[in-house]
Design a protein around this motif. Structure first.
Motif, mmCIF file in Angstrom:
data_model
loop_
_atom_site.group_PDB
_atom_site.id
_atom_site.type_symbol
_atom_site.label_atom_id
_atom_site.label_comp_id
_atom_site.label_asym_id
_atom_site.label_seq_id
_atom_site.Cartn_x
_atom_site.Cartn_y
_atom_site.Cartn_z
ATOM 1 N N PHE A 267 48.224 -35.722 27.685
ATOM 2 C CA PHE A 267 48.852 -34.861 26.838
ATOM 3 C C PHE A 267 49.235 -33.489 27.396
ATOM 4 O O PHE A 267 49.901 -32.728 26.684
ATOM 5 C CB PHE A 267 47.793 -34.412 25.583
ATOM 6 C CG PHE A 267 47.765 -35.623 24.802
ATOM 7 C CD1 PHE A 267 48.385 -35.707 23.594
ATOM 8 C CD2 PHE A 267 46.740 -36.670 24.864
ATOM 9 C CE1 PHE A 267 48.378 -36.625 22.743
ATOM 10 C CE2 PHE A 267 46.769 -37.582 24.097
ATOM 11 C CZ PHE A 267 47.585 -37.827 22.841
ATOM 12 N N ALA B 11 48.006 -38.750 12.746
ATOM 13 C CA ALA B 11 46.796 -38.501 13.686
ATOM 14 C C ALA B 11 46.216 -39.746 13.910
ATOM 15 O O ALA B 11 46.363 -40.710 13.118
ATOM 16 C CB ALA B 11 45.845 -37.542 12.735
ATOM 17 N N ARG C 251 40.461 -32.399 20.737
ATOM 18 C CA ARG C 251 41.818 -32.448 20.150
ATOM 19 C C ARG C 251 42.934 -32.229 21.102
ATOM 20 O O ARG C 251 43.029 -31.253 21.945
ATOM 21 C CB ARG C 251 42.119 -31.389 18.857
ATOM 22 C CG ARG C 251 43.531 -31.456 18.554
ATOM 23 C CD ARG C 251 43.487 -30.752 17.049
ATOM 24 N NE ARG C 251 43.511 -29.482 17.274
ATOM 25 C CZ ARG C 251 43.553 -28.412 16.088
ATOM 26 N NH1 ARG C 251 43.578 -29.016 14.858
ATOM 27 N NH2 ARG C 251 43.315 -27.234 16.316
ATOM 28 N N ARG D 101 55.937 -36.790 16.806
ATOM 29 C CA ARG D 101 55.892 -35.551 17.494
ATOM 30 C C ARG D 101 55.098 -34.529 16.702
ATOM 31 O O ARG D 101 55.288 -34.296 15.317
ATOM 32 C CB ARG D 101 57.356 -34.955 17.617
ATOM 33 C CG ARG D 101 57.501 -33.614 18.496
ATOM 34 C CD ARG D 101 58.837 -33.375 18.642
ATOM 35 N NE ARG D 101 59.678 -34.390 19.495
ATOM 36 C CZ ARG D 101 59.452 -34.351 20.823
ATOM 37 N NH1 ARG D 101 58.549 -33.434 21.586
ATOM 38 N NH2 ARG D 101 60.101 -35.316 21.453
ATOM 39 N N GLY D 102 54.110 -33.845 17.250
ATOM 40 C CA GLY D 102 53.174 -32.730 16.709
ATOM 41 C C GLY D 102 52.069 -33.434 16.186
ATOM 42 O O GLY D 102 50.984 -32.844 15.795
ATOM 43 N N GLY D 103 52.055 -34.889 16.238
ATOM 44 C CA GLY D 103 50.653 -35.650 15.985
ATOM 45 C C GLY D 103 49.640 -35.246 16.990
ATOM 46 O O GLY D 103 49.723 -35.041 17.954
ATOM 47 N N GLN D 104 48.449 -35.399 16.399
ATOM 48 C CA GLN D 104 47.246 -35.133 17.199
ATOM 49 C C GLN D 104 46.100 -36.268 17.182
ATOM 50 O O GLN D 104 45.884 -37.217 16.637
ATOM 51 C CB GLN D 104 46.271 -34.061 16.553
ATOM 52 C CG GLN D 104 46.130 -34.256 15.104
ATOM 53 C CD GLN D 104 45.501 -32.620 14.502
ATOM 54 O OE1 GLN D 104 45.208 -31.993 15.218
ATOM 55 N NE2 GLN D 104 45.743 -32.591 13.095
ATOM 56 N N LEU E 118 51.897 -41.557 18.356
ATOM 57 C CA LEU E 118 51.798 -40.325 17.593
ATOM 58 C C LEU E 118 52.977 -40.023 17.342
ATOM 59 O O LEU E 118 53.876 -39.831 18.183
ATOM 60 C CB LEU E 118 51.063 -39.275 18.302
ATOM 61 C CG LEU E 118 49.444 -39.486 18.478
ATOM 62 C CD1 LEU E 118 48.778 -38.441 19.328
ATOM 63 C CD2 LEU E 118 48.858 -39.247 17.019
ATOM 64 N N VAL F 80 47.669 -32.512 21.311
ATOM 65 C CA VAL F 80 48.582 -32.495 20.278
ATOM 66 C C VAL F 80 49.700 -33.066 21.069
ATOM 67 O O VAL F 80 50.013 -32.669 22.376
ATOM 68 C CB VAL F 80 48.855 -31.270 19.602
ATOM 69 C CG1 VAL F 80 50.086 -31.278 18.639
ATOM 70 C CG2 VAL F 80 47.640 -30.696 19.133
ATOM 71 N N LYS F 81 50.556 -34.155 20.630
ATOM 72 C CA LYS F 81 51.716 -34.601 21.006
ATOM 73 C C LYS F 81 52.938 -33.415 20.973
ATOM 74 O O LYS F 81 53.209 -33.139 20.094
ATOM 75 C CB LYS F 81 52.311 -35.789 20.395
ATOM 76 C CG LYS F 81 53.491 -36.486 21.437
ATOM 77 C CD LYS F 81 53.746 -37.786 20.497
ATOM 78 C CE LYS F 81 55.120 -38.209 21.411
ATOM 79 N NZ LYS F 81 55.599 -39.469 20.740
ATOM 80 N N ARG F 82 53.315 -32.951 22.143
ATOM 81 C CA ARG F 82 54.334 -31.900 22.022
ATOM 82 C C ARG F 82 55.827 -32.457 21.896
ATOM 83 O O ARG F 82 55.998 -33.480 22.432
ATOM 84 C CB ARG F 82 54.382 -31.058 23.308
ATOM 85 C CG ARG F 82 53.071 -30.314 23.515
ATOM 86 C CD ARG F 82 52.544 -29.799 22.178
ATOM 87 N NE ARG F 82 51.172 -28.938 22.349
ATOM 88 C CZ ARG F 82 50.525 -28.335 21.661
ATOM 89 N NH1 ARG F 82 51.362 -28.309 20.359
ATOM 90 N NH2 ARG F 82 49.530 -27.718 21.625
#
Length: 335
Positions: free
Chosen positions: A315, A262, A331, A293-296, A291, A333-335
């Motif tokens: 994003f 994060a 917010r 993967r899944g990081g925000q 980030l 999120v990295k997909r």
């Protein structure tokens, strides 16, 4: 090359021999960066710009500074308390009798240096004025106050307990908890898992976000372009008995290929009195590269700032976690 900023245009017309002098807390100006002397700045971006031109540039917190110069020019900041710190630092660092010039814009309060210098027992004379700027001259002397005296601490009462914060006039939110940061802190518990892992506090300021994150068990890296902010964050972590790394970085410049679970931030959008979207644009645009993967990315900003479009581009989507009409917490999120 001619000077671009009004203060440097005033200096450029002086007959003084500035070879070897220190330019202290200078603005970005091509005439300065390709001229004589060395920069002393708490702003890493300024120092890197000078070094890119093959010019010497130093932090006031450097473990070792070069030989004392024949003189120094202090560019008076809009924060008079910060200007006082620089004066005390110069008096403590350079030999008594070293010539010092002080320059600044009239609307920035440069004329108040007369009272500041008098309070320190330093004489002063006006050298010149033009371009709505003024230039004064004095000589340094030993004074009773240490630059350490400018540092203060204050307590921030948060929903989950109190934190002691180190504060310096060169750091955002001096001696108070910013309302936007408070809104961000209220939104973070529901947005950031306790086991989120490595978290980056980007634009750490006085270290309140870094300390809050460290207290919740996160591995914290805190970065800021300002040496004052990095020093304040280190002091804040120590004052609360917390662990974390605080380093100087122009946005992501010092992080290499590091990635985080994060990134949290209350990014700046002012450079002195001018609006500057540059750092926030880099913060958002380059965030996916830093980030996992899944990081925000979680950031707070004044509601009027055009960050939604930048988040969408970087994003592909975002959500608003909080909005009190003055500030919004975003917010992405990295997909």
């Amino acid at each position: 090359m001619s000077a671009e900023t009004p203060v440097c245009q005033l200096l450029e017309r002086q007959a003084a021999d500035y070879r070897g002098w220190w330019w202290v807390s200078p603005p970005r100006d091509a005439w300065l960066e390709t001229g004589e002397g060395a920069a002393v700045s708490a702003d890493l971006a300024v120092r890197e710009a000078w070094r890119a031109q093959g010019r010497p540039a130093h932090s006031p917190f450097a473990a070792r500074l070069p030989e004392a110069p024949p003189g120094a020019v202090l560019f008076w900041p809009k924060s008079h308390a910060l200007g006082e710190w620089w004066l005390l630092w110069l008096c403590a660092t350079l030999p008594a009798g070293t010539p010092l010039q002080l320059v600044g814009e009239n609307q920035g309060g440069i004329k108040r240096v007369l009272k500041v210098l008098a309070a320190l027992g330093l004489g002063c004379r006006k050298v010149d004025s033009a371009r709505r700027c003024s230039l004064f001259a004095t000589r340094l002397a030993a004074v009773d106050l240490s630059p350490e005296a400018v540092w203060t601490t204050f307590d921030a009462d948060l929903e989950d307990g109190r934190l002691t914060l180190a504060s310096h006039p060169g750091v955002f939110g001096h001696n108070k908890l910013d309302a936007g940061t408070r809104l961000l802190l209220e939104a973070l518990p529901g947005a950031l898992r306790a086991d989120a892992g490595d978290v980056l506090d980007l634009g750490c300021g006085d270290g309140i976000l870094a300390a809050w994150l460290a207290r919740r068990g996160h591995d914290v890296t805190a970065v800021d372009v300002s040496a004052f902010a990095v020093a304040a964050t280190r002091r804040t972590l120590a004052a609360n008995g917390l662990a974390g790394e605080a380093i100087e970085s122009d946005v992501y410049s010092a992080l290499g290929g590091r990635r985080f679970a994060a990134i949290v931030s209350n990014p700046p959008f002012h450079q002195e009195r001018a609006i500057d979207y540059g750092p926030a644009a880099r913060l958002i645009g380059e965030a996916p590269e830093h980030l996992e993967r899944g990081g925000q990315l979680i950031l707070v900003a004044n509601a009027f700032l055009p960050y939604a479009e930048r988040l969408e581009r970087a994003f592909g989507g975002f959500e608003i976690l909080a909005d009190d009409r003055r500030f919004r917490v975003y917010r992405a999120v990295k997909r």
